[in-house]
Design a protein around this motif. Sequence first.
Motif, PDB file in Angstrom:
ATOM      1  N   ASP B 150       0.913  -1.225  -0.001  1.00 41.91           N
ATOM      2  CA  ASP B 150      -0.019  -0.013  -0.012  1.00 41.91           C
ATOM      3  C   ASP B 150       0.902   1.208  -0.057  1.00 41.91           C
ATOM      4  OD1 ASP B 150      -2.315  -1.628   0.047  1.00 41.91           O
ATOM      5  OD2 ASP B 150      -2.709  -1.193   2.089  1.00 41.91           O
ATOM      6  N   PHE B 151       1.893   1.212   0.797  1.00 39.78           N
ATOM      7  CA  PHE B 151       2.793   2.440   0.900  1.00 39.78           C
ATOM      8  C   PHE B 151       3.507   2.648  -0.438  1.00 39.78           C
ATOM      9  CE2 PHE B 151       6.928   4.077   1.882  1.00 39.78           C
ATOM     10  CZ  PHE B 151       6.467   5.290   2.869  1.00 39.78           C
ATOM     11  N   ALA B 152       3.812   1.470  -1.041  1.00 40.94           N
ATOM     12  CA  ALA B 152       4.600   1.584  -2.458  1.00 40.94           C
ATOM     13  C   ALA B 152       3.564   2.208  -3.502  1.00 40.94           C
ATOM     14  CB  ALA B 152       5.210   0.267  -2.821  1.00 40.94           C
ATOM     15  N   PHE B 153       2.438   1.699  -3.299  1.00 43.00           N
ATOM     16  CA  PHE B 153       1.550   2.339  -4.399  1.00 43.00           C
ATOM     17  C   PHE B 153       0.999   3.615  -4.001  1.00 43.00           C
ATOM     18  CE2 PHE B 153      -2.243   2.479  -6.982  1.00 43.00           C
ATOM     19  CZ  PHE B 153      -1.990   1.621  -8.038  1.00 43.00           C
ATOM     20  N   GLU B 154       0.978   3.986  -2.999  1.00 43.14           N
ATOM     21  CA  GLU B 154       0.559   5.393  -2.534  1.00 43.14           C
ATOM     22  C   GLU B 154       1.568   6.400  -3.329  1.00 43.14           C
ATOM     23  OE1 GLU B 154       0.675   6.572   1.581  1.00 43.14           O
ATOM     24  OE2 GLU B 154      -0.963   7.961   1.256  1.00 43.14           O
ATOM     25  N   HIS B 155       3.118   6.055  -3.289  1.00 42.34           N
ATOM     26  CA  HIS B 155       3.951   6.909  -3.820  1.00 42.34           C
ATOM     27  C   HIS B 155       4.239   6.415  -5.352  1.00 42.34           C
ATOM     28  CE1 HIS B 155       4.699   6.930   0.538  1.00 42.34           C
ATOM     29  NE2 HIS B 155       5.224   8.195   0.050  1.00 42.34           N
ATOM     30  N   ALA B 156       3.709   5.333  -5.714  1.00 48.60           N
ATOM     31  CA  ALA B 156       3.656   5.047  -7.246  1.00 48.60           C
ATOM     32  C   ALA B 156       2.864   5.930  -8.192  1.00 48.60           C
ATOM     33  CB  ALA B 156       3.515   3.587  -7.551  1.00 48.60           C
ATOM     34  N   GLU B 157       1.923   6.543  -7.335  1.00 52.04           N
ATOM     35  CA  GLU B 157       0.911   7.189  -8.102  1.00 52.04           C
ATOM     36  C   GLU B 157       1.438   8.611  -8.532  1.00 52.04           C
ATOM     37  OE1 GLU B 157      -3.129   7.726  -6.683  1.00 52.04           O
ATOM     38  OE2 GLU B 157      -2.684   6.647  -5.040  1.00 52.04           O
ATOM     39  N   CYS B 158       2.706   9.035  -8.146  1.00 45.13           N
ATOM     40  CA  CYS B 158       3.355  10.152  -8.651  1.00 45.13           C
ATOM     41  C   CYS B 158       3.434  10.238 -10.191  1.00 45.13           C
ATOM     42  CB  CYS B 158       4.648  10.272  -8.074  1.00 45.13           C
ATOM     43  SG  CYS B 158       5.530  11.621  -8.782  1.00 45.13           S
ATOM     44  N   ILE B 159       2.952  11.123 -11.162  1.00 46.63           N
ATOM     45  CA  ILE B 159       3.105  10.968 -12.425  1.00 46.63           C
ATOM     46  C   ILE B 159       4.080  11.910 -12.884  1.00 46.63           C
ATOM     47  CG2 ILE B 159       0.586  10.301 -12.873  1.00 46.63           C
ATOM     48  CD1 ILE B 159      -0.259  13.228 -13.276  1.00 46.63           C
ATOM     49  N   GLY B 160       4.985  12.481 -11.984  1.00 41.21           N
ATOM     50  CA  GLY B 160       5.920  13.550 -12.464  1.00 41.21           C
ATOM     51  C   GLY B 160       5.789  14.733 -13.119  1.00 41.21           C
ATOM     52  N   CYS B 161       4.652  15.364 -12.763  1.00 43.53           N
ATOM     53  CA  CYS B 161       4.045  16.576 -13.360  1.00 43.53           C
ATOM     54  C   CYS B 161       4.873  17.710 -13.111  1.00 43.53           C
ATOM     55  CB  CYS B 161       2.553  16.583 -13.225  1.00 43.53           C
ATOM     56  SG  CYS B 161       2.165  16.949 -11.651  1.00 43.53           S
ATOM     57  N   GLY B 162       5.328  17.691 -11.725  1.00 47.43           N
ATOM     58  CA  GLY B 162       6.139  18.940 -11.153  1.00 47.43           C
ATOM     59  C   GLY B 162       5.293  19.919 -10.841  1.00 47.43           C
ATOM     60  N   SER B 178      10.972  12.000  -3.216  1.00 49.94           N
ATOM     61  CA  SER B 178      10.502  11.183  -2.076  1.00 49.94           C
ATOM     62  C   SER B 178       9.629  10.148  -2.582  1.00 49.94           C
ATOM     63  CB  SER B 178      10.082  12.014  -1.028  1.00 49.94           C
ATOM     64  OG  SER B 178       8.883  12.843  -1.238  1.00 49.94           O
ATOM     65  N   ALA B 179       8.709  10.447  -3.396  1.00 49.68           N
ATOM     66  CA  ALA B 179       7.901   9.515  -3.876  1.00 49.68           C
ATOM     67  C   ALA B 179       8.389   8.684  -4.712  1.00 49.68           C
ATOM     68  CB  ALA B 179       6.610  10.276  -4.882  1.00 49.68           C
ATOM     69  N   LYS B 180       9.424   8.912  -5.561  1.00 46.49           N
ATOM     70  CA  LYS B 180      10.054   7.962  -6.219  1.00 46.49           C
ATOM     71  C   LYS B 180      11.017   6.944  -5.297  1.00 46.49           C
ATOM     72  CE  LYS B 180       8.298   9.452  -9.694  1.00 46.49           C
ATOM     73  NZ  LYS B 180       6.970   8.633 -10.457  1.00 46.49           N
ATOM     74  N   VAL B 181      11.662   7.539  -4.448  1.00 48.17           N
ATOM     75  CA  VAL B 181      12.619   6.776  -3.523  1.00 48.17           C
ATOM     76  C   VAL B 181      11.731   5.772  -2.642  1.00 48.17           C
ATOM     77  CG1 VAL B 181      13.984   7.026  -1.540  1.00 48.17           C
ATOM     78  CG2 VAL B 181      14.324   8.637  -3.431  1.00 48.17           C
ATOM     79  N   ASN B 182      10.422   6.465  -1.949  1.00 50.36           N
ATOM     80  CA  ASN B 182       9.880   5.360  -1.205  1.00 50.36           C
ATOM     81  C   ASN B 182       8.991   4.431  -1.776  1.00 50.36           C
ATOM     82  OD1 ASN B 182      10.510   7.275   0.991  1.00 50.36           O
ATOM     83  ND2 ASN B 182       8.654   8.432   0.689  1.00 50.36           N
ATOM     84  N   ASN B 185      11.991   1.973  -2.506  1.00 50.54           N
ATOM     85  CA  ASN B 185      12.912   1.552  -1.313  1.00 50.54           C
ATOM     86  C   ASN B 185      12.141   0.545  -0.409  1.00 50.54           C
ATOM     87  OD1 ASN B 185      14.965   2.941  -2.142  1.00 50.54           O
ATOM     88  ND2 ASN B 185      15.409   3.899  -0.032  1.00 50.54           N
ATOM     89  N   VAL B 186      10.873   0.766  -0.426  1.00 47.56           N
ATOM     90  CA  VAL B 186       9.790  -0.255   0.526  1.00 47.56           C
ATOM     91  C   VAL B 186       9.950  -1.741   0.284  1.00 47.56           C
ATOM     92  CG1 VAL B 186       7.814   0.425  -0.293  1.00 47.56           C
ATOM     93  CG2 VAL B 186       8.047  -0.040   2.029  1.00 47.56           C
TER      94      VAL B 186
END
Lengths: 223, 249
Positions: B150-162, B178-182, B185-186
């Motif tokens: 769940d934690f990974a997915f929450e951060h994987a949602e980042c679409i890199g729009c800026g 941090s979204a990409k690292v987390n 990394n988890v």
Amino acid sequence: MARTVWDSSVGKKTVMAVSGLIMLLYLVAHMIGNLKIYFGAGEFNHYAHWLRTVGEPFMHYEWTLWLVRVVLVVAVVAHATSAYQLSRRDIRARPSKYVHKKRGASYATRTMRWGGIILGLFIVWHLLDLTTGTVHPGGFQEGHPYQNVVDTFSTWYGNVVYIVAMLALGLHIRHGFWSAAQTLGAGSRSRDRALKTIANVLALLLTAGFIAVPVGVMTGVVS
Amino acid sequence: MKLTLRVWRQKNADADGAMSTYEVDGISADMSFLEMLDTLNEELILSGDDPVAFDHDCREGICGACSLVINGDAHGPERTTTCQLHMRSFRDGDTIDIEPWRAAAFPVVKDLVVDRSAFDRIIQAGGYVTAPTGAAPEAHATPVPKPDADFAFEHAECIGCGACVAACPNGAAMLFTSAKVNHLNVLPQGAPERETRVLDMVARMDDEGFGGCTLTGECATACPKGIPLFSITSMNKEWLRATRRSGKR
């Protein structure tokens, strides 16, 4: 490892967080000590003298005091240097402003830099006033801090400078303590309410505790 | 709807830019913000003017191409991407200010288009996992605890729009990084590069000229995908852990 920390923006924030927490710990002790002024000149002056003999006989006269002073100077310099360098980076990273302005973050957050500068200047005045006595109003008496404190807060500007600085301190701690927790990786969704409460309580207690001294002199309770 | 648009016009990266005012009429409340701009551009083209350049691609809110700071908010007043923002969020007769993302690391290419390749270079620095190529691995071979997934997915949602960088008063890319690292990394798949990933991506982020974090929270408020501010806290924790470990080696 020290290089990695100092060269990284995240590392410099860590330096800020740790040095800030050291100063915060000191301020709690300082504030409690100050309040002894309400127990009269005898107890206050005795406490001030004790600060020089703490740790004896292991520590020589004033050694503990100087150790604390060295740690504090290192903390202030580290805090200010990293703040300056990080601020320069931040300003460079956003060279053009938006035409359509929007109200920013909370007041405490927006005033961190100016608040920090005010506190830095305050520390200089505070030391010249009550430690060295250089700018002390009336004759500065070494070893009679009670009378010195009363002298300082018998002037209007002494009260104004001190109270303004303590309000700035409260705002600084309100955002700073919570931010330090995030920087050190101690924050989380479940702990956030507790951390914000601790930050607010610390800010409020320290500001109120410090301001109680000039208020005591102004109202004549301390004279 | 009839609207007054004040749009940032800039010929190229080196030219000076300025806000230009345009009137658009006949805008439907059901149009997306980008369709409204398409309408403006059609009129500009018909009258022989240069159309307003803006980034867009999927128009489904998942690619991260669209940008725009609308009335001072990255992606506008709703918590979504500009392509998913609809004109019903505005009122007839409104004046709308449209500006590009502002950050030293995101130079303006033309009008509302900025160069976001600094994000690509942060990803190149560590936003990957080492995996054998070939057939897909058996799904149950690597168990992932549910909270971690769940934690990974929450951060994987980042679409890199800026939008995080655009909203941050320091032009910081902490929330993106941090979204990409987390995200990686988890997960057990990301474990081999756990330390180097966070150290290298943060170093790259600094090198690209992004600012630092002052925890104003503007990034998380602007994020169309709801990446939480605590994402930065988690990355700081990972960074400190990695720094301690690399010091021992």
